[in-house]
Design a protein around this motif. Structure first.
Motif, PDB file in Angstrom:
ATOM      1  N   CYS A 160     -17.267  13.010  78.541  1.00 33.05           N
ATOM      2  CA  CYS A 160     -17.707  13.921  77.050  1.00 33.05           C
ATOM      3  C   CYS A 160     -16.788  15.178  77.668  1.00 33.05           C
ATOM      4  O   CYS A 160     -16.025  14.958  78.574  1.00 33.05           O
ATOM      5  CB  CYS A 160     -18.978  14.239  77.134  1.00 33.05           C
ATOM      6  N   CYS A 161     -16.981  16.195  76.763  1.00 29.74           N
ATOM      7  CA  CYS A 161     -16.132  17.581  77.032  1.00 29.74           C
ATOM      8  C   CYS A 161     -16.510  17.961  78.439  1.00 29.74           C
ATOM      9  O   CYS A 161     -17.513  18.015  78.743  1.00 29.74           O
ATOM     10  CB  CYS A 161     -16.463  18.252  75.787  1.00 29.74           C
ATOM     11  N   ILE A 162     -15.357  18.585  79.109  1.00 31.56           N
ATOM     12  CA  ILE A 162     -15.687  19.247  80.459  1.00 31.56           C
ATOM     13  C   ILE A 162     -14.999  20.525  80.462  1.00 31.56           C
ATOM     14  O   ILE A 162     -13.924  20.755  79.840  1.00 31.56           O
ATOM     15  CB  ILE A 162     -14.893  18.381  81.550  1.00 31.56           C
ATOM     16  N   VAL A 163     -15.757  21.454  80.883  1.00 29.54           N
ATOM     17  CA  VAL A 163     -15.332  22.888  81.017  1.00 29.54           C
ATOM     18  C   VAL A 163     -15.157  23.137  82.369  1.00 29.54           C
ATOM     19  O   VAL A 163     -16.579  23.011  83.157  1.00 29.54           O
ATOM     20  CB  VAL A 163     -15.940  24.018  79.997  1.00 29.54           C
ATOM     21  N   ALA A 164     -14.303  23.849  82.774  1.00 31.89           N
ATOM     22  CA  ALA A 164     -14.397  24.361  84.499  1.00 31.89           C
ATOM     23  C   ALA A 164     -15.040  25.720  84.298  1.00 31.89           C
ATOM     24  O   ALA A 164     -14.721  26.619  83.583  1.00 31.89           O
ATOM     25  CB  ALA A 164     -12.869  24.662  85.063  1.00 31.89           C
ATOM     26  N   VAL A 165     -15.510  25.892  84.994  1.00 36.70           N
ATOM     27  CA  VAL A 165     -16.520  27.463  85.239  1.00 36.70           C
ATOM     28  C   VAL A 165     -16.583  28.138  86.729  1.00 36.70           C
ATOM     29  O   VAL A 165     -16.240  27.360  87.454  1.00 36.70           O
ATOM     30  CB  VAL A 165     -17.936  27.205  84.741  1.00 36.70           C
ATOM     31  N   GLU A 166     -16.596  29.331  86.657  1.00 33.01           N
ATOM     32  CA  GLU A 166     -16.989  30.046  88.051  1.00 33.01           C
ATOM     33  C   GLU A 166     -17.730  31.204  87.744  1.00 33.01           C
ATOM     34  O   GLU A 166     -17.691  31.551  86.598  1.00 33.01           O
ATOM     35  CB  GLU A 166     -15.665  30.424  88.688  1.00 33.01           C
ATOM     36  N   GLU A 167     -18.314  31.473  88.715  1.00 34.33           N
ATOM     37  CA  GLU A 167     -19.278  33.012  88.638  1.00 34.33           C
ATOM     38  C   GLU A 167     -18.270  33.921  88.533  1.00 34.33           C
ATOM     39  O   GLU A 167     -17.449  34.170  89.327  1.00 34.33           O
ATOM     40  CB  GLU A 167     -20.051  32.813  89.827  1.00 34.33           C
ATOM     41  N   VAL A 168     -18.612  34.966  87.500  1.00 30.99           N
ATOM     42  CA  VAL A 168     -17.790  36.123  87.409  1.00 30.99           C
ATOM     43  C   VAL A 168     -18.978  37.304  87.935  1.00 30.99           C
ATOM     44  O   VAL A 168     -20.312  37.097  87.425  1.00 30.99           O
ATOM     45  CB  VAL A 168     -17.304  36.256  86.209  1.00 30.99           C
ATOM     46  N   PRO A 169     -18.652  38.505  88.145  1.00 34.12           N
ATOM     47  CA  PRO A 169     -19.608  39.559  87.893  1.00 34.12           C
ATOM     48  C   PRO A 169     -20.203  39.931  86.670  1.00 34.12           C
ATOM     49  O   PRO A 169     -19.394  39.697  85.734  1.00 34.12           O
ATOM     50  CB  PRO A 169     -18.525  40.955  88.445  1.00 34.12           C
ATOM     51  N   HIS A 170     -21.455  40.383  86.725  1.00 29.22           N
ATOM     52  CA  HIS A 170     -22.185  40.531  85.386  1.00 29.22           C
ATOM     53  C   HIS A 170     -21.429  41.582  84.486  1.00 29.22           C
ATOM     54  O   HIS A 170     -21.441  41.128  83.345  1.00 29.22           O
ATOM     55  CB  HIS A 170     -23.727  41.083  85.702  1.00 29.22           C
ATOM     56  N   ASP A 171     -20.836  42.610  85.014  1.00 27.86           N
ATOM     57  CA  ASP A 171     -20.133  43.420  84.166  1.00 27.86           C
ATOM     58  C   ASP A 171     -18.707  42.852  83.530  1.00 27.86           C
ATOM     59  O   ASP A 171     -18.167  43.475  82.749  1.00 27.86           O
ATOM     60  CB  ASP A 171     -19.830  44.802  84.691  1.00 27.86           C
ATOM     61  N   GLU A 172     -18.388  41.674  84.061  1.00 28.37           N
ATOM     62  CA  GLU A 172     -17.159  41.165  83.429  1.00 28.37           C
ATOM     63  C   GLU A 172     -17.331  39.995  82.444  1.00 28.37           C
ATOM     64  O   GLU A 172     -16.226  39.340  81.889  1.00 28.37           O
ATOM     65  CB  GLU A 172     -16.364  40.701  84.562  1.00 28.37           C
ATOM     66  N   VAL A 173     -18.805  39.683  82.306  1.00 32.12           N
ATOM     67  CA  VAL A 173     -18.950  38.502  81.365  1.00 32.12           C
ATOM     68  C   VAL A 173     -18.400  38.475  79.964  1.00 32.12           C
ATOM     69  O   VAL A 173     -17.828  37.472  79.284  1.00 32.12           O
ATOM     70  CB  VAL A 173     -20.513  38.233  81.192  1.00 32.12           C
ATOM     71  N   SER A 174     -18.062  39.960  79.649  1.00 33.03           N
ATOM     72  CA  SER A 174     -17.641  40.037  78.095  1.00 33.03           C
ATOM     73  C   SER A 174     -16.243  39.705  77.867  1.00 33.03           C
ATOM     74  O   SER A 174     -15.645  39.818  76.644  1.00 33.03           O
ATOM     75  CB  SER A 174     -17.820  41.644  77.586  1.00 33.03           C
ATOM     76  N   LYS A 175     -15.471  39.356  79.072  1.00 25.29           N
ATOM     77  CA  LYS A 175     -14.371  38.953  78.905  1.00 25.29           C
ATOM     78  C   LYS A 175     -13.994  37.322  78.586  1.00 25.29           C
ATOM     79  O   LYS A 175     -12.965  36.812  78.557  1.00 25.29           O
ATOM     80  CB  LYS A 175     -13.370  39.162  79.978  1.00 25.29           C
ATOM     81  N   TYR A 176     -15.080  36.486  78.737  1.00 23.01           N
ATOM     82  CA  TYR A 176     -15.121  35.235  78.901  1.00 23.01           C
ATOM     83  C   TYR A 176     -16.207  34.587  77.978  1.00 23.01           C
ATOM     84  O   TYR A 176     -16.940  35.097  77.284  1.00 23.01           O
ATOM     85  CB  TYR A 176     -15.689  34.660  80.406  1.00 23.01           C
ATOM     86  N   GLY A 177     -15.815  33.096  77.874  1.00 23.14           N
ATOM     87  CA  GLY A 177     -16.918  32.195  77.444  1.00 23.14           C
ATOM     88  C   GLY A 177     -17.920  31.972  78.494  1.00 23.14           C
ATOM     89  O   GLY A 177     -17.641  31.694  79.505  1.00 23.14           O
TER      90      GLY A 177
END
Ligand code: G1P
Length: 271
Positions: free
Chosen positions: A152-169
């Protein structure tokens, strides 16, 4: 086997102006290799030899990079400088390249939909060359193994600092194990207080071709653009998206900080 990899490369790269005024941001070099070459190398390592690029105006340098440069090659034939072209020549010979143009910048989802003509009815990788990734095993090769297991569909993820979440999906869901999550929720560029977690999608995807029909039905989302994250939410609601915490490092070369970090990292490897 996944044979095709899509590279959306139509974006303007305004964060790097004036460097990107007359050249594609994907041609900015980390040491001596342009960003796009790192991406194509990663795709080829994963067995994806059909390289499909969604380009735009002012992107011709990318096509020229993956082609013979007769005059230059004639000039340096037989000299020690020729060695510097070995890797790119290898990539040119190994892969097949095709291009189509995105006429208006309407978001990553629109860029991927524009690539349908090159991809057809096949599962495919997507690499955003701004995210420069490196690991003992290429990130896309790791993802192919995850795809082989889950289909099925795969997305690569990593943890980012909470104050940077608005840059990402940002994703959340049911952890299968330490590195795999069955995604339930995906939000494109959420405000920190609305983010379902701090697990961010980085620019690596494996998508199944039904994503194209879903994209056609998806309304514009964050920034008024067609977002692949929103289309993937439809898949996630049916349990058809796996988020994979990859092994390795990723540099956000769409930002000056990330670009400098990547440069220093690869420079130290040389020494
Ligand atoms: C895109 C995606 C986003 C993802 C990011 C990774 O955003 O829309 O979901 O987290 O790439 O780099 P962009 O960076 O193009 O704004």
């Amino acid at each position: 086997m996944i044979k095709k990899c899509l590279f959306p490369v139509a974006g303007y790269g305004t964060r790097f102006l004036p460097a990107t005024k007359a050249q594609p941001k994907e041609m900015l070099p980390v040491l001596t290799k342009p960003l796009i070459q790192y991406g194509v190398q990663e795709a080829a390592e994963a067995g994806m030899m059909d390289i499909a690029m969604v380009t735009g105006r002012n992107k011709r340098a990318i096509e020229d990079h993956f082609d013979t440069t007769y005059e230059l090659e004639d000039q340096i034939r037989g000299s020690s400088k020729e060695k510097r072209l070995e890797r790119i020549r290898g990539l040119i010979n190994k892969c097949r390249y095709s291009y189509t143009r995105q006429v208006e910048m309407r978001g990553l989802g629109d860029a991927i939909l524009t690539g349908e003509v090159l991809i057809g009815n096949n599962p495919f990788g997507v690499i955003l060359a701004d995210d420069l990734c490196t690991g003992d095993e290429g990130i896309m090769s790791q993802m192919v193994k995850v795809y082989e297991k889950y289909q099925c569909c795969i997305v690569a993820v990593e943890e980012v600092p909470h104050d940077e979440v608005s840059k990402y999906g940002i994703i959340s869901g049911d952890a299968i194990d330490k590195n795999h999550t069955r995604v339930e929720t995906m939000v494109e560029k959420p405000a920190p207080e609305q983010a379902p977690s701090n697990l961010a999608i980085i620019g690596r995807y494996i998508l199944t071709p039904d994503i194209f029909d879903i994209l056609r039905e998806t309304p514009p989302g964050a920034n008024g653009e067609l977002q692949v994250t929103d289309a993937l939410q439809t898949q996630a609601s049916a349990g058809k998206v796996i988020a994979y915490r990859f092994q390795g490092k990723r540099f956000d070369c769409g930002s000056i900080d990330g670009f400098v970090e990547a440069t220093n990292y690869f420079y130290k490897l040389l020494k």
